[in-house]
Write an enzyme that holds these catalytic residues in place. Structure first.
Site, PDB file in Angstrom:
ATOM      1  N   ASP A  22      40.959  31.293  47.576  1.00 48.58           N
ATOM      2  CA  ASP A  22      41.898  30.217  47.309  1.00 48.58           C
ATOM      3  C   ASP A  22      41.150  29.200  46.476  1.00 48.58           C
ATOM      4  OD1 ASP A  22      44.453  29.147  47.316  1.00 48.58           O
ATOM      5  OD2 ASP A  22      44.114  27.951  49.100  1.00 48.58           O
ATOM      6  N   THR A  23      41.829  28.706  45.478  1.00 44.63           N
ATOM      7  CA  THR A  23      41.215  27.814  44.509  1.00 44.63           C
ATOM      8  C   THR A  23      42.076  26.582  44.335  1.00 44.63           C
ATOM      9  OG1 THR A  23      40.140  29.616  43.301  1.00 44.63           O
ATOM     10  CG2 THR A  23      40.527  27.599  42.069  1.00 44.63           C
TER      11      THR A  23
END
Length: 194
Positions: free
Chosen positions: A70-71
């Site tokens: 997840d960014t």
């Protein structure tokens, strides 16, 4: 070759991961490769929670060792927004262009354009979960530049560079990017377990 699933539908992320992991003899499978067409839940309140949730989902439902990321782009002047909502900043059904447009609009007139990209990767092997992360500081430009990359790349200029991520080729970006740094740590972990 060892096979491992990357829990993403993003072709750009998949390409980046394959560039980093294939030289280690790791075949990175996509969700399509394992016939997963489900919308994987992302209901966490942090990058760590979302990455772990996606990896656990694949392990529990498909049985593969896997990793998920997840960014988020965290902008100082926006109190860390868009953060975990980076991919859907402009609302459901919107794309990267809409997200970038909203970001630039929300930064109009703001002097502080400092930002950082952060990526968290959750790796599941058997029952063991390992977390890695990477960060890239920089700032948000006033207008897009470049045609490479994806997401906010055209408006993010990393510290120490005069060009945006979207003006870099993939190997240059992978060497310094948040995801590149997180994936390099992941590669080191996987290399030790071969």
């Amino acid at each position: 070759m060892r096979q491992i699933v990357f829990a993403t539908n993003n072709a750009h992320k998949l390409s980046e991961a394959r560039q980093i992991l294939q030289p280690l003899g790791i075949d990175v499978l996509s969700l399509a490769d394992i016939n997963c067409h489900t919308d994987i839940p992302e209901t966490g309140t942090t990058l760590d929670e979302n990455a772990r949730q996606k990896a656990v989902f694949i392990k529990e439902h498909y049985g593969y060792d896997c990793f998920a990321d997840d960014t988020g782009l965290e902008v100082d002047a926006l109190n860390g927004a868009p953060g975990i909502y980076s991919a859907r900043y402009a609302g459901p059904g919107h794309d990267s262009q809409a997200n970038m447009h909203l970001l630039l609009k929300n930064l109009e007139g703001k002097q502080n354009r400092r930002a950082r990209f952060r990526t968290v990767v959750a790796l599941i092997e058997g029952s063991k979960v390992t977390m890695t992360s990477g960060e890239c500081p920089g700032y948000v430009t006033t207008e897009p530049a470049g045609s490479e990359g994806f997401g906010y790349d055209p408006v993010f200029r990393p510290d120490g560079f005069e060009i945006t991520f979207a003006q870099m080729d993939s190997s240059q970006k992978n060497a310094i990017s948040h995801r590149g740094r997180a994936m390099t740590k992941l590669a080191a972990i996987l290399a030790c377990r071969r």
